[in-house]
Write an enzyme that holds these catalytic residues in place. Sequence first.
Site, PDB file in Angstrom:
ATOM      1  N   GLU A  56     -12.130   1.192  18.230  1.00 57.94           N
ATOM      2  CA  GLU A  56     -13.367   0.630  17.699  1.00 57.94           C
ATOM      3  C   GLU A  56     -14.425   0.621  18.809  1.00 57.94           C
ATOM      4  O   GLU A  56     -14.071   0.513  19.981  1.00 57.94           O
ATOM      5  CB  GLU A  56     -13.165  -0.814  17.225  1.00 57.94           C
ATOM      6  CG  GLU A  56     -12.233  -0.977  16.027  1.00 57.94           C
ATOM      7  CD  GLU A  56     -10.763  -0.859  16.395  1.00 57.94           C
ATOM      8  OE1 GLU A  56     -10.398  -1.291  17.504  1.00 57.94           O
ATOM      9  OE2 GLU A  56      -9.989  -0.310  15.583  1.00 57.94           O
TER      10      GLU A  56
ATOM     11  N   ASP B 130      -1.704   9.805   9.493  1.00 57.61           N
ATOM     12  CA  ASP B 130      -2.478   9.042   8.523  1.00 57.61           C
ATOM     13  C   ASP B 130      -3.717   8.417   9.172  1.00 57.61           C
ATOM     14  O   ASP B 130      -3.654   7.925  10.294  1.00 57.61           O
ATOM     15  CB  ASP B 130      -1.550   7.933   7.989  1.00 57.61           C
ATOM     16  CG  ASP B 130      -2.203   7.052   6.969  1.00 57.61           C
ATOM     17  OD1 ASP B 130      -2.430   7.528   5.855  1.00 57.61           O
ATOM     18  OD2 ASP B 130      -2.481   5.877   7.282  1.00 57.61           O
TER      19      ASP B 130
ATOM     20  N   ARG C  71       2.326  14.146   9.452  1.00 62.77           N
ATOM     21  CA  ARG C  71       0.996  14.037   8.854  1.00 62.77           C
ATOM     22  C   ARG C  71       0.439  12.730   9.402  1.00 62.77           C
ATOM     23  O   ARG C  71       1.000  11.665   9.192  1.00 62.77           O
ATOM     24  CB  ARG C  71       1.124  14.021   7.331  1.00 62.77           C
ATOM     25  CG  ARG C  71      -0.187  13.819   6.571  1.00 62.77           C
ATOM     26  CD  ARG C  71      -0.251  12.442   6.010  1.00 62.77           C
ATOM     27  NE  ARG C  71      -1.361  12.255   5.098  1.00 62.77           N
ATOM     28  CZ  ARG C  71      -1.798  11.042   4.764  1.00 62.77           C
ATOM     29  NH1 ARG C  71      -1.226   9.963   5.250  1.00 62.77           N
ATOM     30  NH2 ARG C  71      -2.802  10.907   3.927  1.00 62.77           N
TER      31      ARG C  71
ATOM     32  N   HIS D  73      -2.287   1.147  11.744  1.00 68.78           N
ATOM     33  CA  HIS D  73      -2.029  -0.239  11.358  1.00 68.78           C
ATOM     34  C   HIS D  73      -0.556  -0.454  11.046  1.00 68.78           C
ATOM     35  O   HIS D  73       0.215   0.495  10.937  1.00 68.78           O
ATOM     36  CB  HIS D  73      -2.875  -0.603  10.139  1.00 68.78           C
ATOM     37  CG  HIS D  73      -2.838   0.444   9.066  1.00 68.78           C
ATOM     38  ND1 HIS D  73      -3.815   1.407   8.930  1.00 68.78           N
ATOM     39  CD2 HIS D  73      -1.933   0.728   8.106  1.00 68.78           C
ATOM     40  CE1 HIS D  73      -3.527   2.216   7.931  1.00 68.78           C
ATOM     41  NE2 HIS D  73      -2.371   1.828   7.407  1.00 68.78           N
TER      42      HIS D  73
ATOM     43  N   ASP E 197       0.860  -1.190   0.000  1.00 67.38           N
ATOM     44  CA  ASP E 197       0.000   0.000   0.000  1.00 67.38           C
ATOM     45  C   ASP E 197       0.897   1.242   0.000  1.00 67.38           C
ATOM     46  O   ASP E 197       0.820   2.084   0.899  1.00 67.38           O
ATOM     47  CB  ASP E 197      -0.940  -0.006   1.216  1.00 67.38           C
ATOM     48  CG  ASP E 197      -1.824   1.233   1.245  1.00 67.38           C
ATOM     49  OD1 ASP E 197      -1.966   1.886   0.191  1.00 67.38           O
ATOM     50  OD2 ASP E 197      -2.354   1.563   2.324  1.00 67.38           O
TER      51      ASP E 197
ATOM     52  N   GLU F 139      -5.038  13.568   8.894  1.00 69.39           N
ATOM     53  CA  GLU F 139      -5.773  13.130   7.707  1.00 69.39           C
ATOM     54  C   GLU F 139      -7.053  12.474   8.199  1.00 69.39           C
ATOM     55  O   GLU F 139      -7.059  11.328   8.633  1.00 69.39           O
ATOM     56  CB  GLU F 139      -4.970  12.109   6.887  1.00 69.39           C
ATOM     57  CG  GLU F 139      -5.682  11.763   5.596  1.00 69.39           C
ATOM     58  CD  GLU F 139      -5.644  10.285   5.211  1.00 69.39           C
ATOM     59  OE1 GLU F 139      -5.847   9.994   4.029  1.00 69.39           O
ATOM     60  OE2 GLU F 139      -5.443   9.411   6.070  1.00 69.39           O
TER      61      GLU F 139
ATOM     62  N   HIS G 189      -1.829  11.843  -3.232  1.00 67.94           N
ATOM     63  CA  HIS G 189      -1.435  10.548  -3.777  1.00 67.94           C
ATOM     64  C   HIS G 189      -2.583   9.547  -3.815  1.00 67.94           C
ATOM     65  O   HIS G 189      -2.410   8.435  -4.291  1.00 67.94           O
ATOM     66  CB  HIS G 189      -0.287   9.987  -2.936  1.00 67.94           C
ATOM     67  CG  HIS G 189      -0.714   9.744  -1.515  1.00 67.94           C
ATOM     68  ND1 HIS G 189      -1.148  10.754  -0.678  1.00 67.94           N
ATOM     69  CD2 HIS G 189      -0.821   8.604  -0.797  1.00 67.94           C
ATOM     70  CE1 HIS G 189      -1.495  10.245   0.486  1.00 67.94           C
ATOM     71  NE2 HIS G 189      -1.295   8.940   0.448  1.00 67.94           N
ATOM     72  N   ASP G 190      -3.738   9.905  -3.253  1.00 69.80           N
ATOM     73  CA  ASP G 190      -4.904   9.017  -3.272  1.00 69.80           C
ATOM     74  C   ASP G 190      -5.875   9.481  -4.353  1.00 69.80           C
ATOM     75  O   ASP G 190      -5.662  10.501  -4.997  1.00 69.80           O
ATOM     76  CB  ASP G 190      -5.603   9.053  -1.912  1.00 69.80           C
ATOM     77  CG  ASP G 190      -4.753   8.425  -0.815  1.00 69.80           C
ATOM     78  OD1 ASP G 190      -4.056   7.432  -1.103  1.00 69.80           O
ATOM     79  OD2 ASP G 190      -4.780   8.943   0.317  1.00 69.80           O
TER      80      ASP G 190
END
Length: 554
Positions: free
Chosen positions: A210, A203, A201, A105, A62, A245, A309-310
């Site tokens: 959760e 992410d 930044r 993650h 990724d 972000e 970049h996305d």
Amino acid sequence: MAEKVSWWKGAVIYQLIPRSYSDGDGDGIGDLNGLLSRLSYLRWLGVEAVWLTPIYPSPLMDGGYDITDFKNIHPELGDLASFHRFLTAAHDLGLKVILDLVLNHTSFLHPWFQRARWAPRGSLERNVYVWSDDDKKYGKAPVLFRNFESSNWEWDEVAGQYYFHRFLRNQPDLNYENPWVQDQMLEVVEFWLNKGIDGFRLDAVPFLFEAEGSRCEGLPETHAFLRKVRKRVDSAGRDVLLLAEAIQPVAESAPYLEDRELHGAFNFALTANLFASIATGTTSNLRKCLEESQSLIPGSRWAMPLRNHDELWLGDGHLVPQEIIQAIRAGLHQGHGHWLNWGINRRLAPLLNGDPRANRVLNALIYSLPGMPCIYYGDELGMGDWPGLRDRDPNRTPMAWSAQRNGGFSTAPEPLLVLPAITSPGYDYRVVNVEVQKQLPGSLLNWHRRMLTCRRHLPALRVGEFELLESSHTGVITFVRSTKSMTVLVAANLSGAGASFYLNLDRWKGLRTREALWGCEYPLANKNWFVYLPSYGFGWWLIGEVEESIKDNQ
Ligand code: GLC
């Protein structure tokens, strides 16, 4: 004593992908030495900070957002010593450096995950990640990468349980309920702070915790952890930017900026509204978005990317209303197969149908609105993309430096390049590149440079107050940015037709008005001040006397 202004307030941030920027050792992959050799270009362009997408060891499933070691450098990019050299060189030129910090993650190849799979159920080691015996838990959390995944859970044979992943299945989510995880990630923050970086930044910041029955976004526990990150950063005693972000509507992004949490957040709703204005030629929704953003978080703390970049994230009605999405889909260029996950997978220039005027007016707006303008590498040239490459790779191709082989990005044989250089019609690197555009006075690149030079001498655009003005023309947005000593009037026509209109400048009646970019004198301010803007035209006018002459400083 004058209040100290943080370096990042209103700073222009240049985002780049080190692997795609400049190759220093000729292996076809961009690296830190290559990047170091391009710092003088960034300085010449006039940006203030460089944001590097992840530079850490990673299997690159990724784009490097799948990390196997948070405290090291991917060997293809260099090592900690080359990072140090790069950082020192950037600082010597007065450039700040922002790193991507991926808290949510790791890669499934991270030693923590490999240990977790084999560790006994319920053990501290297993609970470094989020496990479940079924794949129904947290069912309200939407799948984010819906082109690639159909569930947020993946079965693990070794563990005999499912693990949770908000992104790809090879990116398991860390379990922030586990204090060990929190400590480790705070250590990562500390590690890079000690190296001397100027910002992070953050992410995918909403997803750290959760809770059943929720979308698992922006939970109170997540905010509490981010405040710990802030505390750790503050303890460094330096001015370090924490930039979130959070791909959320304005009202849901604002909480990351409250209560001494983070300093800045990307305003993705603003980005969508800017494109929607171009697509429809009207500005009413853009006005609403600006009003909301500024009433929730006044000042220059919103970061304003046009592209990154996305894919251009639009969501499915959650980020911006459906009408905005529909307008963008109908009015901007998507070509074949450019819809990915929740948005449009195109670079800025092709998305705008290759129209340089629309490109300029959008950039002019992010250079004038309150916040941190963000430039995505190559967009300052109007670089194109490579349709057909996998995932978001179409937007991540090598920077075009010159007309030489591989666009001057690398001396390696072409098949070894990290991604192919652009040779598509209209965007061929032999035409669209830094060297050529530097020599053409009217190029997009020279335009950006001029805008940034001028902006540096108009501090009101950087840190000034913001006030929207009434405009009688639906395609035009008008506002003022002002400090104690400077008032700058901004007007931008987002429609494809010329616009003439009157502005009520009664409150500045009799003061001199001068167009700031070209120095052209206008009539003195008055109640019915007449303006004509060509299609996608814009202007910056100085009202009244100014402290310093921008002419002298250019
Ligand atoms: C962010 C990044 C994106 C990445 C994702 C998962 O949204 O911008 O590129 O794929 O997080 O880390």
